[in-house]
Structures are given as C-alpha cells and as structure tokens.
Design a protein around this motif. Structure first.
Motif, PDB file in Angstrom:
ATOM      1  N   LEU A 137      55.204  15.645  27.161  1.00 36.95           N
ATOM      2  CA  LEU A 137      54.727  15.184  28.515  1.00 36.95           C
ATOM      3  C   LEU A 137      54.955  13.281  28.093  1.00 36.95           C
ATOM      4  CD1 LEU A 137      51.246  16.348  29.596  1.00 36.95           C
ATOM      5  CD2 LEU A 137      53.503  16.983  30.387  1.00 36.95           C
ATOM      6  N   PRO A 138      55.150  13.285  29.541  1.00 37.20           N
ATOM      7  CA  PRO A 138      56.009  11.643  29.216  1.00 37.20           C
ATOM      8  C   PRO A 138      54.843  10.775  29.187  1.00 37.20           C
ATOM      9  CG  PRO A 138      56.846  12.026  31.223  1.00 37.20           C
ATOM     10  CD  PRO A 138      56.198  13.506  30.187  1.00 37.20           C
ATOM     11  N   PRO A 139      54.640   9.535  28.778  1.00 37.44           N
ATOM     12  CA  PRO A 139      53.250   9.052  27.901  1.00 37.44           C
ATOM     13  C   PRO A 139      52.561   8.396  29.355  1.00 37.44           C
ATOM     14  CG  PRO A 139      55.162   8.035  26.672  1.00 37.44           C
ATOM     15  CD  PRO A 139      55.668   8.919  28.084  1.00 37.44           C
ATOM     16  N   VAL A 140      51.548   8.461  29.249  1.00 30.49           N
ATOM     17  CA  VAL A 140      50.357   8.222  30.716  1.00 30.49           C
ATOM     18  C   VAL A 140      50.348   6.634  30.386  1.00 30.49           C
ATOM     19  CG1 VAL A 140      48.293   8.988  29.686  1.00 30.49           C
ATOM     20  CG2 VAL A 140      48.881   9.067  32.028  1.00 30.49           C
ATOM     21  N   THR A 141      49.733   6.203  31.445  1.00 33.08           N
ATOM     22  CA  THR A 141      49.119   4.367  31.197  1.00 33.08           C
ATOM     23  C   THR A 141      47.878   5.044  31.623  1.00 33.08           C
ATOM     24  OG1 THR A 141      51.457   3.999  31.840  1.00 33.08           O
ATOM     25  CG2 THR A 141      49.099   2.704  32.577  1.00 33.08           C
ATOM     26  N   LEU A 142      46.771   4.457  31.053  1.00 31.26           N
ATOM     27  CA  LEU A 142      45.549   4.523  31.343  1.00 31.26           C
ATOM     28  C   LEU A 142      44.450   3.019  32.110  1.00 31.26           C
ATOM     29  CD1 LEU A 142      44.331   6.654  28.277  1.00 31.26           C
ATOM     30  CD2 LEU A 142      44.636   7.116  31.001  1.00 31.26           C
ATOM     31  N   ASP A 143      44.131   3.218  32.964  1.00 31.00           N
ATOM     32  CA  ASP A 143      43.288   2.048  33.312  1.00 31.00           C
ATOM     33  C   ASP A 143      42.499   1.232  32.078  1.00 31.00           C
ATOM     34  OD1 ASP A 143      42.704  -0.146  35.747  1.00 31.00           O
ATOM     35  OD2 ASP A 143      41.106   1.079  35.254  1.00 31.00           O
ATOM     36  N   LYS A 144      42.267   0.372  32.211  1.00 32.86           N
ATOM     37  CA  LYS A 144      41.467   0.066  31.387  1.00 32.86           C
ATOM     38  C   LYS A 144      39.501   0.623  31.983  1.00 32.86           C
ATOM     39  CE  LYS A 144      38.593  -3.744  30.027  1.00 32.86           C
ATOM     40  NZ  LYS A 144      38.366  -6.125  29.542  1.00 32.86           N
ATOM     41  N   ARG A 145      39.444   0.391  33.062  1.00 33.16           N
ATOM     42  CA  ARG A 145      37.601   0.552  33.915  1.00 33.16           C
ATOM     43  C   ARG A 145      37.675   1.711  33.518  1.00 33.16           C
ATOM     44  NH1 ARG A 145      34.472  -1.668  37.530  1.00 33.16           N
ATOM     45  NH2 ARG A 145      35.698  -3.501  37.684  1.00 33.16           N
ATOM     46  N   GLN A 146      39.113   2.776  33.929  1.00 38.38           N
ATOM     47  CA  GLN A 146      38.867   4.133  33.460  1.00 38.38           C
ATOM     48  C   GLN A 146      38.793   4.934  32.159  1.00 38.38           C
ATOM     49  OE1 GLN A 146      42.586   6.233  33.657  1.00 38.38           O
ATOM     50  NE2 GLN A 146      42.146   8.100  34.182  1.00 38.38           N
ATOM     51  N   CYS A 147      38.696   4.439  31.440  1.00 41.50           N
ATOM     52  CA  CYS A 147      38.473   3.677  30.019  1.00 41.50           C
ATOM     53  C   CYS A 147      36.947   3.903  30.017  1.00 41.50           C
ATOM     54  CB  CYS A 147      39.907   3.407  29.052  1.00 41.50           C
ATOM     55  SG  CYS A 147      41.197   3.537  29.171  1.00 41.50           S
ATOM     56  N   LEU A 148      36.798   2.791  30.598  1.00 41.68           N
ATOM     57  CA  LEU A 148      34.744   2.075  30.044  1.00 41.68           C
ATOM     58  C   LEU A 148      34.333   3.377  30.973  1.00 41.68           C
ATOM     59  CD1 LEU A 148      33.575  -0.454  28.783  1.00 41.68           C
ATOM     60  CD2 LEU A 148      34.040  -0.979  31.352  1.00 41.68           C
ATOM     61  N   GLU A 149      34.326   3.674  32.097  1.00 43.42           N
ATOM     62  CA  GLU A 149      33.731   4.233  32.640  1.00 43.42           C
ATOM     63  C   GLU A 149      33.747   5.936  31.933  1.00 43.42           C
ATOM     64  OE1 GLU A 149      35.463   4.642  36.151  1.00 43.42           O
ATOM     65  OE2 GLU A 149      33.979   2.904  36.844  1.00 43.42           O
ATOM     66  N   SER A 150      34.748   6.220  30.899  1.00 43.00           N
ATOM     67  CA  SER A 150      34.919   7.424  30.551  1.00 43.00           C
ATOM     68  C   SER A 150      33.669   6.945  28.901  1.00 43.00           C
ATOM     69  CB  SER A 150      36.329   8.124  30.284  1.00 43.00           C
ATOM     70  OG  SER A 150      36.099   8.975  29.601  1.00 43.00           O
ATOM     71  N   PHE A 151      34.062   6.298  28.615  1.00 42.43           N
ATOM     72  CA  PHE A 151      33.309   6.175  27.229  1.00 42.43           C
ATOM     73  C   PHE A 151      32.261   6.044  27.446  1.00 42.43           C
ATOM     74  CE2 PHE A 151      37.113   3.062  25.128  1.00 42.43           C
ATOM     75  CZ  PHE A 151      37.721   4.748  25.759  1.00 42.43           C
ATOM     76  N   GLN A 152      31.107   5.228  28.538  1.00 42.09           N
ATOM     77  CA  GLN A 152      29.618   5.037  28.567  1.00 42.09           C
ATOM     78  C   GLN A 152      29.490   6.149  29.229  1.00 42.09           C
ATOM     79  OE1 GLN A 152      30.509   1.564  31.496  1.00 42.09           O
ATOM     80  NE2 GLN A 152      30.101  -0.214  30.131  1.00 42.09           N
ATOM     81  N   PHE A 153      30.395   7.326  29.923  1.00 46.88           N
ATOM     82  CA  PHE A 153      29.618   8.498  30.707  1.00 46.88           C
ATOM     83  C   PHE A 153      29.277   9.196  29.289  1.00 46.88           C
ATOM     84  CE2 PHE A 153      29.881  12.414  31.457  1.00 46.88           C
ATOM     85  CZ  PHE A 153      29.156  12.877  32.470  1.00 46.88           C
ATOM     86  N   VAL A 154      30.556   9.374  28.162  1.00 52.12           N
ATOM     87  CA  VAL A 154      29.991  10.699  27.758  1.00 52.12           C
ATOM     88  C   VAL A 154      28.834  10.432  26.108  1.00 52.12           C
ATOM     89  CG1 VAL A 154      31.513  11.539  25.359  1.00 52.12           C
ATOM     90  CG2 VAL A 154      32.758  11.726  28.017  1.00 52.12           C
ATOM     91  N   GLU A 155      28.827   8.818  26.007  1.00 50.18           N
ATOM     92  CA  GLU A 155      28.094   8.104  24.891  1.00 50.18           C
ATOM     93  C   GLU A 155      26.713   8.487  25.616  1.00 50.18           C
ATOM     94  OE1 GLU A 155      29.097   4.394  24.170  1.00 50.18           O
ATOM     95  OE2 GLU A 155      30.243   4.918  22.355  1.00 50.18           O
ATOM     96  N   ARG A 156      26.627   7.498  27.375  1.00 51.84           N
ATOM     97  CA  ARG A 156      25.201   8.268  28.121  1.00 51.84           C
ATOM     98  C   ARG A 156      24.993   9.790  27.798  1.00 51.84           C
ATOM     99  NH1 ARG A 156      26.691   6.003  31.269  1.00 51.84           N
ATOM    100  NH2 ARG A 156      27.077   7.405  32.960  1.00 51.84           N
ATOM    101  N   GLN A 157      25.342  10.649  27.524  1.00 49.87           N
ATOM    102  CA  GLN A 157      25.285  11.921  28.138  1.00 49.87           C
ATOM    103  C   GLN A 157      25.042  12.347  26.896  1.00 49.87           C
ATOM    104  OE1 GLN A 157      25.275  12.094  31.338  1.00 49.87           O
ATOM    105  NE2 GLN A 157      25.243  14.193  30.928  1.00 49.87           N
ATOM    106  N   ILE A 158      25.385  12.352  25.855  1.00 53.11           N
ATOM    107  CA  ILE A 158      25.514  12.738  23.996  1.00 53.11           C
ATOM    108  C   ILE A 158      23.951  12.209  23.891  1.00 53.11           C
ATOM    109  CG2 ILE A 158      25.680  12.169  21.825  1.00 53.11           C
ATOM    110  CD1 ILE A 158      28.690  11.754  22.551  1.00 53.11           C
ATOM    111  N   GLY A 159      23.496  10.800  24.159  1.00 54.19           N
ATOM    112  CA  GLY A 159      22.101  10.944  23.864  1.00 54.19           C
ATOM    113  C   GLY A 159      21.646  11.244  24.540  1.00 54.19           C
ATOM    114  N   LEU A 160      21.217  11.647  26.044  1.00 55.05           N
ATOM    115  CA  LEU A 160      20.658  12.345  26.820  1.00 55.05           C
ATOM    116  C   LEU A 160      20.838  13.721  26.310  1.00 55.05           C
ATOM    117  CD1 LEU A 160      22.103  11.483  30.515  1.00 55.05           C
ATOM    118  CD2 LEU A 160      19.845  10.299  29.009  1.00 55.05           C
TER     119      LEU A 160
END
Length: 244
Positions: A137-160
């Motif tokens: 696949l061609p390299p993808v561009t990721l948005d900083k906010r997209q990354c931050l929200e994803s990191f926070q969501f997964v970390e929160r769910q792991i704890g829950l």
C-alpha cells in the motif's frame, strides 16, 4: 449460564492485537473450539440478531460438545456490540460468571495498532493467509488528533476491562511478545486454558512488514508532535512492533 464440562473462555481486546493469529492457531487444536466474534453485530451469524445475549451464550456458544473438547470460547472487542440492544447485557453476564477465564489481548505500540486498523479499513482486508500475495500500500498520512484519540481510547478500555474483570482468572497476551515467540506464547495459552499442549500453528501472515517510518507518510512530523509525551515510545521502532 449453563454448566459445562469444558473450560469456557473469552478473549477481549481491540482490533489489530493478534486475534486472527490466536484464533487460527486455537482452531487447529483438536480439543478447543474458538468462535469468531459472535457479538459483531454487522457480521452474519448462525442465529438471529434479535437473540438475547444469554441465549446466545447458553444455546449457541457454550453448548454441549463431544467429550474430547476441553475448552470453548470466543472473542469480543471492547466496543462490541455496537448497535444491537439485544446483546448489550453480554458484558454483565460475562462479568457475573467468574468461571469463565479471560484472555486479554494487548498491544504495546498503539501507533502500529492504529496503522494496521487504518490499512485494514482502506482495503477491507483484515487477515492474510500464509502464502497469499500481499500488495504494498502507499504510505498513509495520519492526523495527530486521530492518533491521540485512538491512544487514549485503547488505554482507557484496557483499564476498564482489567477493573471490570478483576474477579476473573485472566491472562494477558501481548502482541509484541507473541510475535517474538509464537510457539512459546501459544503453549502458555494452552496451559492457561487447561488443555493438552500440542503444536498449533496460525495460518495467517503479517500484512504490513515495513517500519512505521516507511508506512506512515508524515511519520517524522508525528514523532516530533509526540516527543516528550507518554506516547513517545511508540516511535521507537522494533521488528516485533510492526505488522498485523
């Protein structure tokens, strides 16, 4: 829930954390049944989507099996079920039944997890069997906010999940550790489930094999943006972190 002669288990985790590797390996075990995401409410199931969660568990998943079956389980993602009101009680039912063993799939590098998810959504390809040709696949561009929200969501769910199932016997399976030693990790999973340990092999292969810096077009920009944060380690690349 009904009493069964085998060990019941549930695999909990987000997407792109090694589920297909684990599932296809367990599927090859002669004494294990591993159902594939029965509470994914956009996938076709062998039962109507308006079947109550308790009935799904008792009459479709944890049903009578031949005596040689030693463990029966399934996976549920953090956010499942998404839309189906008939299945919303499944988490409460699982929490109440402490006889069910929990396997919690985790991935240390959440940037690699997000990249894998984005690529799967781009191609609608969520697994690749060994020997399959995988187009680059061609390299993808990721948005900083997209990354931050994803990191926070997964970390929160792991704890829950860890808190919610604190009374259950549980085992963490970490993606990077499993990638580094697939046979060893699979042996530990079998031991944990109480089944006889046999050589089992996944039929999947990695879809993405490039370094994150090669697969993410704005990798350097993101690395600078997250420098000094608790997520900076996601940009310290290692072979075990990449892939799907």
């Amino acid at each position: 829930m009904t009493t069964t002669p085998y060990q019941r288990f549930v695999v909990v985790g987000h997407s792109r954390t090694g589920w297909h590797l684990l599932r296809t390996a367990l599927k090859s075990h002669p004494n294990v049944v591993c159902h594939h995401e029965p509470f994914h409410d956009r996938n076709p199931q062998t039962f109507p989507h308006d079947t109550d969660a308790r009935i799904v568990l008792d009459e479709h998943l944890f049903t009578p099996f031949p005596a040689e079956m030693q463990a029966v389980g399934f996976k549920i993602q953090y956010e499942q079920p998404v839309y189906n009101p008939w299945w919303q009680s499944v988490w409460r039912l699982l929490r109440a039944d402490t006889g069910i063993k929990l396997i919690h799939l985790k991935r240390t590098n959440l940037l690699a997890r997000l990249l894998s998810e984005v690529n799967a959504l781009r191609t609608n390809r969520w697994l690749a069997e060994k020997g399959t040709r995988i187009p680059l696949l061609p390299p993808v561009t990721l948005d900083k906010r997209q990354c931050l929200e994803s990191f926070q969501f997964v970390e929160r769910q792991i704890g829950l999940v860890d808190e919610y199932f604190e009374k259950h016997e549980s085992m963490d399976v970490v993606y990077e550790e499993m990638n580094a030693d697939v046979p060893g990790t699979l042996a530990k999973v079998q031991e944990y489930l109480g089944v006889r340990i046999v050589p089992i092999t996944p039929v999947t292969q990695k879809i993405e094999r490039r370094l994150l810096s090669e697969a993410i077009a704005n990798y350097a920009e993101l690395k600078r943006a997250f420098q000094g944060t608790k997520w900076a380690s996601f940009f310290e690349e290692s072979p075990s972190a990449i892939g799907d």
